[in-house]
Scaffold this motif. Structure first.
Motif, PDB file in Angstrom:
ATOM      1  N   ARG A 145      -3.610   2.791   3.220  1.00 26.29           N
ATOM      2  CA  ARG A 145      -2.254   2.392   3.621  1.00 26.29           C
ATOM      3  C   ARG A 145      -1.940   2.848   5.036  1.00 26.29           C
ATOM      4  NH1 ARG A 145      -1.100   3.832  -1.879  1.00 26.29           N
ATOM      5  NH2 ARG A 145      -0.636   5.959  -1.188  1.00 26.29           N
ATOM      6  N   ARG A 146      -2.478   4.011   5.420  1.00 28.96           N
ATOM      7  CA  ARG A 146      -2.138   4.587   6.730  1.00 28.96           C
ATOM      8  C   ARG A 146      -2.955   3.979   7.860  1.00 28.96           C
ATOM      9  NH1 ARG A 146      -0.891   5.723  10.912  1.00 28.96           N
ATOM     10  NH2 ARG A 146      -0.097   7.673  11.828  1.00 28.96           N
ATOM     11  N   PHE A 147      -4.240   3.758   7.628  1.00 28.43           N
ATOM     12  CA  PHE A 147      -5.122   3.320   8.711  1.00 28.43           C
ATOM     13  C   PHE A 147      -5.730   1.933   8.495  1.00 28.43           C
ATOM     14  CE2 PHE A 147      -5.324   7.996   8.644  1.00 28.43           C
ATOM     15  CZ  PHE A 147      -4.852   8.269   9.919  1.00 28.43           C
TER      16      PHE A 147
ATOM     17  N   ALA B  97      -1.949  -2.909   2.359  1.00 35.97           N
ATOM     18  CA  ALA B  97      -2.106  -2.628   3.790  1.00 35.97           C
ATOM     19  C   ALA B  97      -2.730  -3.789   4.559  1.00 35.97           C
ATOM     20  CB  ALA B  97      -2.959  -1.375   3.979  1.00 35.97           C
TER      21      ALA B  97
ATOM     22  N   TRP C 272      -4.144   6.559   0.283  1.00 36.47           N
ATOM     23  CA  TRP C 272      -3.296   6.927   1.425  1.00 36.47           C
ATOM     24  C   TRP C 272      -3.961   6.527   2.744  1.00 36.47           C
ATOM     25  CZ3 TRP C 272      -4.008  10.144   5.652  1.00 36.47           C
ATOM     26  CH2 TRP C 272      -2.862  10.416   6.403  1.00 36.47           C
TER      27      TRP C 272
END
Length: 376
Positions: free
Chosen positions: A82-84, A30, A79
Motif C-alpha cells: 500500500r505504501r510503495f 494500491a 503495508w
C-alpha cells in the motif's frame, strides 16, 4: 480423526492462504491500473477459496475454528504494497506461490483438486507481470512480452562470440604455459591440439546436456499442462484470461479470447505452453546435437588460432606469432561483442586483447616457474 501432524499442516496451509489473500487485496488497492488491480483481486479470491478448503479439512476432523488473523509478516507486506506499490512485494509473493505449488503437489488432500495448479498458475502470472518494468500493461510492453521468447538471433550471436572466445583464450593460455616451461615446439603443438580437442569436446558435451535437459524439462512442463487441461479446463481458461488481463486486455476481451482458445484442445495446449510457460512446443529449446556440433566447431575455431604458428615455425618466432595472431583475433572478437553491447569497437576490442593477453602472460609466468623448478 486426522492425526496431530495433519491438523497442524491444515492450519499452516490455511494461514498461508489467509496471508496471501491479505497481501493481494493490499496490492489491488494500491494498483493504479484497473485491470491489474482486478487481477490481484481475483488472486485474493482464489487464495480465500483455498483457505476455505483447508477450513473444511479442519471441520472434517471436528475442529470448527474461526478464521485466523494475518501474521505479522503478511501485515508488513500488505503495508509495503500500500505504501510503495505492488511491485515492491511482487517477487516475494511469486516465491510464495512457487513454494506453495511444490508443497501442495506432495500433499494427498490436494490430489485431484486444482490447488497445485492454481499455485503454479499464480507463479507464472506474477512472472508475467514482473517481467517488464511498468508491469506489462502498455502496448510496447505487451509487444516485448509477446516477443520475448522469439529473440533468438542475439542469443545465437552471443553464443558464437563467446564460444570462439573461450576456445581462443583457454588454448592461448595453455600454449603459453607450456612455452613458458621451455618445452620444444613439437610438445607445444601437441599440447595445443590436445587442448583444442579436449576443450571442444567438453564444450560440446556440456552444451548437449544443457539443451537436452532443457528439452526434457520443457516437455515435462507441457505434459503437466496437458494433464491440467484435461482435468480442470475451466481453471486453465481462467488462468489464461488472467494472463491476458495482466498484459493489458480488457476483462471481457481476455475472457472471450481465453474461451475461444480453450475450446480447441490442440490450440489450447499450444497457447498455454507459449503464454504460461514461455515455451515454443515446435522447438523445445532446439536440437541438442546441433547445439553440441556448433559449440564444438566454435570452440575449435578459436582454439586453433594460437596453435597455427607452431605448424610452420619453432621457438621464439612461433611464440611471438602466436601472441600476435591471438591478439588480432581477440580484437575481432571484442569488436563482435559491440554488436551486442553497442559500445565502441576500439574500447571493446582493446579490452578483449588486454584480458586475453593478461591470462596468457600469467600462465607463461607460471610455466616458467615450473620449468625452472623441474630443471633445477
Amino acid at each position: 480423526m486426522a492425526n496431530e501432524e495433519a491438523i497442524a499442516r491444515y492450519r499452516q496451509n490455511r494461514q498461508a492462504e489467509v496471508d496471501s489473500a491479505v497481501v493481494y487485496r493490499a496490492m489491488a488497492a494500491a494498483e493504479s491500473h484497473s485491470q491489474l488491480a482486478e487481477v490481484y483481486r481475483r488472486l485474493a479470491e482464489t487464495e480465500t477459496q483455498h483457505a476455505e478448503f483447508w477450513a473444511e479439512k479442519l471441520a472434517e476432523t471436528g475442529l470448527n475454528e474461526s478464521n485466523p488473523e494475518p501474521t505479522v509478516r503478511a501485515k508488513v507486506l500488505a503495508w509495503l504494497a500500500r505504501r510503495f506499490g505492488p511491485g515492491v512485494v511482487l517477487s516475494t509473493m511469486r516465491t510464495g506461490e512457487l513454494t506453495g505449488g511444490l508443497g501442495y503437489a506432495s500433499q494427498p488432500e490436494t490430489q485431484g483438486t486444482g490447488l497445485p495448479a492454481d499455485e503454479r498458475s499464480h507463479d507464472r502470472l506474477l512472472a508475467t507481470i514482473a517481467e517488464v518494468p511498468g508491469r506489462g500493461v502498455e502496448g510496447g510492453v505487451l509487444a516485448r512480452l509477446e516477443g520475448r521468447h522469439r529473440a533468438t538471433s542475439g542469443n545465437a550471436l552471443r553464443a558464437a562470440v563467446l564460444g570462439a572466445n573461450d576456445g581462443l583464450v583457454s588454448n592461448l593460455s595453455l600454449v603459453m604455459g607450456v612455452a613458458g616451461a621451455a618445452l620444444e615446439s613439437g610438445a607445444i603443438l601437441v599440447t595445443g591440439l590436445a587442448g583444442l580437442i579436449a576443450g571442444a569436446g567438453s564444450m560440446a558435451m556440456g552444451e548437449w546436456l544443457s539443451v537436452q535437459s532443457s528439452r526434457e524439462l520443457y516437455q515435462r512442463q507441457i505434459d503437466i499442462e496437458a494433464e491440467e487441461l484435461a482435468e480442470i479446463p475451466d481453471e486453465e481458461e481462467q488462468e489464461l484470461a488472467l494472463i491476458y488481463e495482466a498484459k493489458g486486455l480488457p476483462t471481457e476481451q481476455a475472457e472471450s479470447l481465453a474461451a475461444r482458445l480453450i475450446s480447441d484442445e490442440e490450440t489450447a495446449l499450444d497457447t498455454l505452453a507459449r503464454e504460461e510457460l514461455g515455451i515454443d512446443p515446435e522447438e523445445l529449446g532446439g536440437s541438442a546435437w546441433e547445439a553440441a556440433a556448433a559449440s564444438f566447431v566454435l570452440f575449435a575455431l578459436g582454439a586453433i588460432i594460437p596453435v597455427l604458428p607452431f605448424f610452420f615455425r619453432t621457438g621464439g618466432i612461433a611464440i611471438g606469432a602466436s601472441l600476435l595472431l591471438s591478439a588480432l583475433a581477440l580484437f575481432v572478437i571484442g569488436a563482435g561483442i559491440t554488436l551486442l553491447t553497442g559500445r565502441s569497437i576500439l574500447h571493446s576490442g582493446f579490452r578483449q586483447v588486454g584480458i586475453g593477453l593478461a591470462a596468457a602472460i600469467l600462465t607463461y609466468g607460471v610455466g616458467t616457474l615450473i620449468g625452472v623448478t623441474l630443471v633445477g
